[in-house]
Design a protein around this motif. Sequence first.
Motif, PDB file in Angstrom:
ATOM      1  N   GLN A  36     -38.123 -44.558  16.920  1.00 38.67           N
ATOM      2  CA  GLN A  36     -38.515 -45.324  18.109  1.00 38.67           C
ATOM      3  C   GLN A  36     -38.300 -44.514  19.392  1.00 38.67           C
ATOM      4  OE1 GLN A  36     -37.584 -49.489  18.471  1.00 38.67           O
ATOM      5  NE2 GLN A  36     -37.132 -49.678  16.283  1.00 38.67           N
ATOM      6  N   LEU A  37     -37.234 -43.717  19.422  1.00 39.10           N
ATOM      7  CA  LEU A  37     -36.975 -42.884  20.602  1.00 39.10           C
ATOM      8  C   LEU A  37     -38.083 -41.849  20.796  1.00 39.10           C
ATOM      9  CD1 LEU A  37     -33.109 -42.298  20.269  1.00 39.10           C
ATOM     10  CD2 LEU A  37     -34.270 -43.715  21.969  1.00 39.10           C
ATOM     11  N   LYS A  61     -40.408 -41.396  24.074  1.00 42.50           N
ATOM     12  CA  LYS A  61     -40.525 -40.084  24.743  1.00 42.50           C
ATOM     13  C   LYS A  61     -41.967 -39.865  25.226  1.00 42.50           C
ATOM     14  CE  LYS A  61     -40.241 -35.176  23.422  1.00 42.50           C
ATOM     15  NZ  LYS A  61     -39.586 -34.517  24.548  1.00 42.50           N
ATOM     16  N   THR A  62     -42.910 -40.339  24.433  1.00 46.95           N
ATOM     17  CA  THR A  62     -44.319 -40.211  24.808  1.00 46.95           C
ATOM     18  C   THR A  62     -44.721 -41.309  25.794  1.00 46.95           C
ATOM     19  OG1 THR A  62     -44.797 -39.317  22.613  1.00 46.95           O
ATOM     20  CG2 THR A  62     -46.675 -40.122  23.894  1.00 46.95           C
ATOM     21  N   LYS A  63     -44.266 -42.519  25.494  1.00 50.39           N
ATOM     22  CA  LYS A  63     -44.663 -43.684  26.284  1.00 50.39           C
ATOM     23  C   LYS A  63     -44.166 -43.628  27.730  1.00 50.39           C
ATOM     24  CE  LYS A  63     -44.480 -48.753  26.113  1.00 50.39           C
ATOM     25  NZ  LYS A  63     -43.934 -49.924  25.368  1.00 50.39           N
ATOM     26  N   PHE A  64     -42.910 -43.175  27.918  1.00 47.12           N
ATOM     27  CA  PHE A  64     -42.300 -43.162  29.255  1.00 47.12           C
ATOM     28  C   PHE A  64     -42.031 -41.742  29.751  1.00 47.12           C
ATOM     29  CE2 PHE A  64     -40.690 -47.238  27.390  1.00 47.12           C
ATOM     30  CZ  PHE A  64     -41.410 -48.094  28.209  1.00 47.12           C
ATOM     31  N   ALA A  65     -42.895 -40.825  29.398  1.00 50.01           N
ATOM     32  CA  ALA A  65     -42.684 -39.397  29.628  1.00 50.01           C
ATOM     33  C   ALA A  65     -42.100 -39.039  30.996  1.00 50.01           C
ATOM     34  CB  ALA A  65     -44.002 -38.638  29.417  1.00 50.01           C
ATOM     35  N   LYS A  66     -42.597 -39.623  32.080  1.00 54.13           N
ATOM     36  CA  LYS A  66     -42.193 -39.217  33.431  1.00 54.13           C
ATOM     37  C   LYS A  66     -40.966 -39.961  33.962  1.00 54.13           C
ATOM     38  CE  LYS A  66     -46.854 -37.766  34.774  1.00 54.13           C
ATOM     39  NZ  LYS A  66     -47.962 -37.953  35.725  1.00 54.13           N
ATOM     40  N   GLN A  67     -40.519 -40.998  33.234  1.00 51.00           N
ATOM     41  CA  GLN A  67     -39.383 -41.779  33.731  1.00 51.00           C
ATOM     42  C   GLN A  67     -38.053 -41.152  33.345  1.00 51.00           C
ATOM     43  OE1 GLN A  67     -39.461 -46.011  33.143  1.00 51.00           O
ATOM     44  NE2 GLN A  67     -41.700 -46.090  33.047  1.00 51.00           N
ATOM     45  N   GLN A  68     -37.041 -41.372  34.201  1.00 50.87           N
ATOM     46  CA  GLN A  68     -35.696 -40.863  33.891  1.00 50.87           C
ATOM     47  C   GLN A  68     -35.069 -41.744  32.808  1.00 50.87           C
ATOM     48  OE1 GLN A  68     -33.827 -40.940  37.733  1.00 50.87           O
ATOM     49  NE2 GLN A  68     -34.480 -38.858  38.252  1.00 50.87           N
ATOM     50  N   LEU A  96     -32.286 -36.285  21.352  1.00 46.61           N
ATOM     51  CA  LEU A  96     -32.814 -37.491  20.710  1.00 46.61           C
ATOM     52  C   LEU A  96     -31.920 -37.911  19.537  1.00 46.61           C
ATOM     53  CD1 LEU A  96     -36.634 -36.652  20.728  1.00 46.61           C
ATOM     54  CD2 LEU A  96     -35.575 -38.625  21.839  1.00 46.61           C
ATOM     55  N   GLN A  97     -31.480 -36.910  18.764  1.00 47.97           N
ATOM     56  CA  GLN A  97     -30.601 -37.186  17.624  1.00 47.97           C
ATOM     57  C   GLN A  97     -29.260 -37.747  18.110  1.00 47.97           C
ATOM     58  OE1 GLN A  97     -31.393 -36.777  14.230  1.00 47.97           O
ATOM     59  NE2 GLN A  97     -29.461 -37.892  13.931  1.00 47.97           N
ATOM     60  N   ASN A  98     -28.711 -37.119  19.158  1.00 45.62           N
ATOM     61  CA  ASN A  98     -27.441 -37.575  19.726  1.00 45.62           C
ATOM     62  C   ASN A  98     -27.528 -39.028  20.194  1.00 45.62           C
ATOM     63  OD1 ASN A  98     -26.289 -35.098  19.334  1.00 45.62           O
ATOM     64  ND2 ASN A  98     -26.508 -34.412  21.469  1.00 45.62           N
ATOM     65  N   LEU A  99     -28.639 -39.347  20.892  1.00 46.55           N
ATOM     66  CA  LEU A  99     -28.793 -40.686  21.440  1.00 46.55           C
ATOM     67  C   LEU A  99     -28.937 -41.724  20.324  1.00 46.55           C
ATOM     68  CD1 LEU A  99     -29.013 -42.586  23.805  1.00 46.55           C
ATOM     69  CD2 LEU A  99     -31.423 -41.952  24.078  1.00 46.55           C
ATOM     70  N   SER A 100     -29.684 -41.400  19.284  1.00 44.42           N
ATOM     71  CA  SER A 100     -29.842 -42.344  18.170  1.00 44.42           C
ATOM     72  C   SER A 100     -28.496 -42.605  17.503  1.00 44.42           C
ATOM     73  CB  SER A 100     -30.856 -41.827  17.141  1.00 44.42           C
ATOM     74  OG  SER A 100     -30.328 -40.727  16.412  1.00 44.42           O
ATOM     75  N   GLU A 101     -27.644 -41.571  17.431  1.00 47.19           N
ATOM     76  CA  GLU A 101     -26.315 -41.744  16.823  1.00 47.19           C
ATOM     77  C   GLU A 101     -25.382 -42.546  17.728  1.00 47.19           C
ATOM     78  OE1 GLU A 101     -25.036 -37.816  15.768  1.00 47.19           O
ATOM     79  OE2 GLU A 101     -26.519 -37.631  14.146  1.00 47.19           O
ATOM     80  N   GLN A 102     -25.436 -42.294  19.032  1.00 41.86           N
ATOM     81  CA  GLN A 102     -24.607 -43.063  19.967  1.00 41.86           C
ATOM     82  C   GLN A 102     -24.972 -44.552  19.925  1.00 41.86           C
ATOM     83  OE1 GLN A 102     -22.007 -42.384  21.766  1.00 41.86           O
ATOM     84  NE2 GLN A 102     -21.929 -40.158  21.587  1.00 41.86           N
TER      85      GLN A 102
END
Length: 406
Positions: A274-275, A279-286, A323-329
């Motif tokens: 999903q992340l 990444k594609t859907k909200f490319a320009k957002q922080q 991306l991997q780090n965030l999915s684990e957090q």
Amino acid sequence: MQHFDIIIIGGGAAGFFTAINAAEFNPNLKIAILERGKEVLTKVKVSGGGRCNVTHAEFIPKELSTNYPRGEKELLGPFHSFMTGDTMEWFEKRGIQLKIEDDGRIFPVSDDSQSIINCFLQETERLKIQVLKSHAVQAFEQKNNFWEIKTSKGEFSAEKMMLATGSNPKIWNILKKLDHKIIEPVPSLFTFNIKDDRIKDLPGIATEAVVKINSKKVNLESKGPLLITHWGMSGPGILKLSAWGARDLEKLNYQFQIMVNWLPGYSSEEILDQLKELKTKFAKQQVVKNAQFDLPKRLWRSLVLASEVNEVTTWADLNKSQLQNLSEQLTEGAFHVNGKSTFKEEFVTAGGLDLKEVNFKTFESKLHKNLFLAGEILNIDAITGGFNFQNAWTGGFLAAKAMTGN
């Protein structure tokens, strides 16, 4: 020496409930409650944050019993005789209106524990039950079919005696001398002390989570609301673990690791997929400012920063490792627990009189005739939510029935 038909030691929930029901079953009996303190019903006063969580909206005996880490098997039969619906009817008959909250907890409509206390005090007065305060019990023994009780203020005798003294080591020690076995008590409901930068600035945030104890010696998992506090983590999700793991966590000296999944029902792999889409859907957002999965914004921000992603990183800039780090957090964050804290002002223990020595049809001792026990003096405890009170009501009601021959 003053004589009574029934003496109840302990001026708490179980004690008052037993006395009132016994007097209702047989108004001719002379009944007294002996309380060691200057006040009665002090635990009722602070329960449920001062609102008194009377019981829980679970109306099937089998389902209700599963909320007791210790006592599940023993309480199943008693719950068929007196449980939630009976408790609600009992209080409502005495003018206490009750309400069921969304999480199943049942409170007086007044949201004030004093209304429950007043109900008990009015009933004891109406039924002429003597409430004797500042009577610390020093000894008791059975002589010639009567229980003789010595307190700090005098001596008493009764044909039948009920112990409803909760987690009282002094009473447990007297019971040991009467050949009863006592399971040594350990805390049962407690919160986890955790010092971690990820939650340091997030007190007050509550969200649904799955928490798993990450230990070779303890295999426990719970799902429920998790509350971040100034000292760590609390809420029903944590308190369930503390109750079910009471003895095992005490053996670990309250030093262990937990894994938190902030997105119940999803695995790390599923969230990673999903992340990648985000990444594609909200490319320009922080990333930090673009909270996802309905997580509280401050929690999202903290978990993002813990994933080696900085304040200005956009979704497009996220690399494979981040991306991997965030999915684990998000799904398997590890937190070290270093100690425990008491849950609010309520103190519940796992431990007490061995359940094998009690007849659960009557709550009478199997070793001593006319000795009855109810509440937390027994090795029974429950998760938070009104279940410990239900144990007190059920035990008190059945003991009162047995003591009065009903």
